[in-house]
Design an enzyme around this catalytic site. Structure first.
Site, short mmCIF file in Angstrom:
data_model
loop_
_atom_site.label_atom_id
_atom_site.label_comp_id
_atom_site.label_asym_id
_atom_site.label_seq_id
_atom_site.Cartn_x
_atom_site.Cartn_y
_atom_site.Cartn_z
N THR A 72 0.84 -1.20 0.00
CA THR A 72 0.00 0.00 0.00
C THR A 72 0.87 1.25 0.00
O THR A 72 0.65 2.19 -0.78
CB THR A 72 -0.93 -0.01 1.24
N ASN A 150 -5.23 -9.05 -8.27
CA ASN A 150 -5.33 -9.81 -7.01
C ASN A 150 -6.65 -10.56 -6.87
O ASN A 150 -6.75 -11.48 -6.07
CB ASN A 150 -5.15 -8.87 -5.81
N GLN A 178 1.09 -9.27 -6.46
CA GLN A 178 0.59 -10.64 -6.58
C GLN A 178 1.43 -11.51 -7.51
O GLN A 178 1.43 -12.73 -7.36
CB GLN A 178 -0.87 -10.63 -7.07
N SER A 198 5.45 -6.65 -2.20
CA SER A 198 5.06 -6.83 -0.79
C SER A 198 5.47 -8.24 -0.35
O SER A 198 5.31 -9.19 -1.12
CB SER A 198 3.55 -6.65 -0.65
N THR A 236 13.59 4.68 10.67
CA THR A 236 14.58 3.64 10.98
C THR A 236 14.28 2.37 10.19
O THR A 236 13.14 1.88 10.19
CB THR A 236 14.58 3.35 12.50
N CYS A 328 -9.43 -6.22 1.35
CA CYS A 328 -9.57 -4.84 1.82
C CYS A 328 -11.01 -4.37 1.75
O CYS A 328 -11.39 -3.45 2.45
CB CYS A 328 -8.68 -3.92 1.00
N1 PLP Z 1 -1.53 -4.36 -4.29
C1 PLP Z 1 -2.12 -5.54 -4.50
C2 PLP Z 1 -2.35 -6.03 -5.88
C3 PLP Z 1 -2.54 -6.32 -3.40
O1 PLP Z 1 -3.13 -7.49 -3.60
C4 PLP Z 1 -2.31 -5.83 -2.10
C5 PLP Z 1 -2.78 -6.57 -0.92
O2 PLP Z 1 -3.86 -7.14 -0.91
C6 PLP Z 1 -1.67 -4.59 -1.95
C7 PLP Z 1 -1.29 -3.89 -3.07
C8 PLP Z 1 -1.38 -4.02 -0.61
O3 PLP Z 1 -0.23 -4.62 -0.07
P1 PLP Z 1 0.05 -4.56 1.51
O4 PLP Z 1 -0.94 -5.47 2.15
O5 PLP Z 1 1.47 -5.06 1.64
O6 PLP Z 1 -0.09 -3.16 1.93
#
Ligand code: PLP
Length: 386
Positions: A72, A150, A178, A198, A236, A328
């Site tokens: 994110t 995703n 993903q 991520s 940090t 989400c």
């Molecule tokens: N982008 C995609 C395509 C995702 O599937 C996700 C998480 O569901 C994110 C971004 C967000 O990643 P994070 O959970 O590490 O903030």
């Protein structure tokens, strides 16, 4: 009761080998990586080794990898950072099927006067390249299109999309949260300027991600207050999580060929069973370009009249963890924006289930899940299947 986790797209369990790699960094090598003394230097060495491994995994240079708190933050940094740093161009082009971590910063910039276009996607969830060509022009600063979706697993044709951006003098960002570790990913071969990663989607720890920023790409920081990550992401450095991220990525690449084939055959087996049980089911995603571990299905409203959230709850009562949209947005009754963008009606979009396989799943799970899905759906059906 048998419990089966089929939501690896939301998150994955931490691989125990990753935990072992991180363990010494919590106590032994606990120094602040920015300190000049030996404690700091030891931590710095681990951090830079982790950065090097992640860079290598995507074909980048270590100096092009910036650690963040996750996908994110990396998406937000890419979009707001580029739009703040680029002068003379006010446009962003993205798609309606992006993750909220891309859509929301774009909407926020639009509210503040930037010129944002949300491209439609085709019924498979792929961006229409002709629509992209029409939207991208001399005023476009950034094009942001995800590598793989995703919810449906649809994989974008990144190379031609990046080429359209570059022909107009725009930068190209992709969210590869993903796809990383699942399919080949080389920033130079694909023509990527910025890329989001991520750790927790690849059996790494939650709370860490990275943004690849090609050397020379202008990017202003979102945070201020320290010089870490070459000033682009002050704070940090989180050495244990960076080490865990790198180890998770290394393992994912080492095991990718075999694991992708295994997950693909589990997914295909479940898809076959679901089609046998419910011949009118819609399988969402591009059959020719889809991540191997995702099966996303919708029950057409004219035949089934089901509520996705009730389906998820009923499957959970049977011990099976699946989702009806992106993690989400679950908890709200809104249908998935991705499935809607692919042209499904609202009721059908609501009657959607996503199964995502991972390391812990076996062929036995497929039979068990198909059987339980059959029981749950027949119990819930208000209208007989046609
Ligand atoms: N982008 C995609 C395509 C995702 O599937 C996700 C998480 O569901 C994110 C971004 C967000 O990643 P994070 O959970 O590490 O903030």
């Amino acid at each position: 009761m048998n419990r089966i986790y089929l939501d690896h797209t939301a998150t994955t369990p931490l691989d125990l080998r990753v935990m072992e790699a991180m363990r010494p960094c919590f106590s032994g090598t606990f120094g602040n990586a920015s300190s000049v003394h030996s404690y700091g230097r030891d931590a710095r060495e681990l951090l830079e080794r982790a950065r090097g491994l992640i860079a290598q995994a995507v074909g980048a240079e270590p100096a092009e990898i910036f650690f963040t708190s996750g996908g994110t933050e990396a998406d937000n940094l890419a979009i707001t950072g580029v739009m703040s740093a680029v002068r003379g161009r006010e446009g962003i082009v993205t798609s309606l099927a992006e993750h909220h971590a891309v859509l929301e910063p774009c909407r926020s910039l639009a509210a503040n006067g930037k010129d944002v276009s949300f491209l439609p996607v085709d019924p498979h969830g792929a961006v229409d390249i002709d629509a992209l060509r029409r939207e991208v022009g001399g005023g476009t600063a950034l094009v942001s299109i995800m590598h793989a979706n995703n919810e449906t697993g649809t994989i974008s044709a990144i190379q031609p999309i990046a080429a359209v951006a570059h022909q107009a003098g725009a930068l190209f960002h992709t969210d590869a949260v993903q796809s990383a570790g699942k399919i080949p990913l080389d920033v130079r071969a694909l023509g990527i300027d910025l890329m989001t990663l991520s750790a927790h989607k690849m059996y790494g720890p939650k709370g860490i991600g990275a943004l690849f920023v090609r050397r020379g790409v202008p990017l202003d920081p979102m945070l201020h207050g320290g010089g870490q990550e070459r000033g682009r992401r002050p704070g940090t450095e989180n050495v244990p999580l960076a080490v865990g991220f790198a180890e998770a990525f290394r393992l994912a690449l080492e095991e990718r060929a075999e694991e992708s084939a295994r997950l693909g055959s589990l997914r295909d087996a479940l898809e076959r069973r679901v089609r046998e049980l419910f011949p009118r089911v819609i399988v969402n995603g591009d059959p020719g370009a889809r991540l191997p571990h995702i099966l996303n299905i919708s029950f057409p409203a004219d035949v089934f009249l089901l509520e996705g959230d009730m389906l998820v709850m009923n499957m959970d009562l049977e011990g099976i963890a699946v989702t009806s949209g992106s993690a989400c947005t679950s908890g709200s009754l809104d249908p998935s924006h991705v499935i809607l963008a692919m042209g499904r009606d609202e009721k059908t979009a609501k009657a959607t289930l996503r199964f995502s396989f991972g390391k812990g799943n076996t062929a036995d799970d497929v039979e068990y899940v198909a059987g339980k899905l059959d029981v749950v759906i027949r119990r819930m059906l208000k209208k007989p299947a046609g």
